[in-house]
Design an enzyme around this catalytic site. Structure first.
Site, PDB file in Angstrom:
ATOM      1  N   PHE A   1      34.497  40.349  40.884  1.00 32.51           N
ATOM      2  CA  PHE A   1      35.766  39.929  41.465  1.00 32.51           C
ATOM      3  C   PHE A   1      36.046  40.592  42.801  1.00 32.51           C
ATOM      4  CE2 PHE A   1      36.498  39.088  37.024  1.00 32.51           C
ATOM      5  CZ  PHE A   1      37.280  37.946  37.015  1.00 32.51           C
ATOM      6  N   ASP A   2      36.519  39.814  43.755  1.00 26.99           N
ATOM      7  CA  ASP A   2      37.331  40.369  44.821  1.00 26.99           C
ATOM      8  C   ASP A   2      38.695  40.649  44.199  1.00 26.99           C
ATOM      9  OD1 ASP A   2      38.438  40.833  47.518  1.00 26.99           O
ATOM     10  OD2 ASP A   2      39.488  38.965  47.100  1.00 26.99           O
ATOM     11  N   ILE A   3      39.368  41.703  44.611  1.00 24.12           N
ATOM     12  CA  ILE A   3      40.650  42.054  44.011  1.00 24.12           C
ATOM     13  C   ILE A   3      41.825  41.728  44.929  1.00 24.12           C
ATOM     14  CG2 ILE A   3      42.068  43.942  43.096  1.00 24.12           C
ATOM     15  CD1 ILE A   3      39.740  43.185  41.286  1.00 24.12           C
TER      16      ILE A   3
ATOM     17  N   THR B   1      42.733  38.051  45.607  1.00 21.41           N
ATOM     18  CA  THR B   1      42.394  37.246  44.439  1.00 21.41           C
ATOM     19  C   THR B   1      43.277  37.594  43.247  1.00 21.41           C
ATOM     20  OG1 THR B   1      40.112  37.163  45.222  1.00 21.41           O
ATOM     21  CG2 THR B   1      40.487  36.521  42.939  1.00 21.41           C
TER      22      THR B   1
ATOM     23  N   VAL C   1      33.897  35.717  41.719  1.00 18.78           N
ATOM     24  CA  VAL C   1      35.217  35.069  41.745  1.00 18.78           C
ATOM     25  C   VAL C   1      36.035  35.696  42.867  1.00 18.78           C
ATOM     26  CG1 VAL C   1      37.305  34.577  40.416  1.00 18.78           C
ATOM     27  CG2 VAL C   1      35.084  34.729  39.248  1.00 18.78           C
TER      28      VAL C   1
END
Length: 258
Positions: A19-21, A24, A199
């Protein structure tokens, strides 16, 4: 832009999601804008929000590119410092240089307070039932830990590992970040590239390199102004699916598992 279908990704075979945080799961643009306008610079910023976002992104991206080991909290502080110089707030007598420095310090220290999107915590806790979840984030360790103690407090136990730009020594979209991700996923969890889905919201920072590395990816299109031009995005960046929230992705995954 039409939505792509869930069948493009074999959800029951996938073993991990990276994941990008910030952008996102966390409202990066809202956090930046609120923090920037709350400083002494606020009254002298452009009135148009999109202009503010694109202007500050331009400065931050240039600083990241040229200073790969600088902490993200310091990068955004320097970005605001350069923006203040561009707006000539000292030259025009609006603020003193000391006031600008205090504003930049205040602004750089607020990453950990940026709000999570309303769907983020619940979606992460649903997705953890099926996959290893690994953030690949461009922020520094302290800022991310502050986020996990605050806006994403409900996610801390859901992440199997956290790979930060500070630990890696470079910023996405650098290939080094994705090499680190893939190497550590294999050594730490036995997960191969073909069993991973990335994601992310940012087309520039995440989906470009994900495609270069032949990774499956899901674009979480939060409708912001940063992260790349959306026109023709799927053809250019090659993601397999577009959703508008992380909650929507969790529903697709839950349905795939029946």
């Amino acid at each position: 832009m039409a939505f792509t279908t869930a069948s493009n990704i074999p959800w029951t075979r996938v073993k991990a999601l990276s994941f990008d945080i910030f952008g996102t799961l966390v409202d990066w643009e809202g956090g930046i804008d609120d923090s920037m306008r709350a400083t002494a610079l606020g009254p002298y910023l452009p009135k148009d929000r999109k202009q503010r976002m694109l202007d500050i992104e331009r400065h931050d991206t240039a600083i990241q590119r040229d200073n790969q080991t600088m902490l993200q909290c310091d990068i955004i502080a320097e970005g605001l410092r350069r923006y203040a110089a561009e707006l000539k707030v000292v030259e025009n007598g609006h603020l003193t240089q000391d006031q600008v420095e205090e504003a930049c310090k205040q602004y750089g220290g607020r990453i950990g307070s940026y709000p999570a999107f309303p769907d983020s915590v619940d979606a992460i806790n649903r997705l953890r039932k099926h996959y290893k979840l690994i953030p690949l984030t461009n922020v520094d360790n302290q800022s991310f830990d502050d986020t996990l103690s605050g806006p994403l407090a409900g996610c801390r136990k859901s992440f199997s590992a956290v790979y930060t730009a500070e630990d890696i020594g470079s910023y996405k979209p650098s290939q080094k970040n994705f090499d680190y991700l893939l190497d550590h996923l294999k050594s730490d969890f036995g997960v191969e590239k073909g069993d991973l889905v990335h994601v992310a919201q940012s087309l520039f920072h995440d989906h470009g390199p994900a495609t270069k590395n032949q990774l499956m990816s899901v674009w979480v299109d939060r409708g912001g102004d940063m992260g790349g031009e959306v026109e023709g995005a799927q053809e250019k960046f090659g993601f397999q699916m577009r959703v508008q929230t992380l909650g929507e992705l969790a529903e697709i995954v839950d349905a795939a598992f029946g």
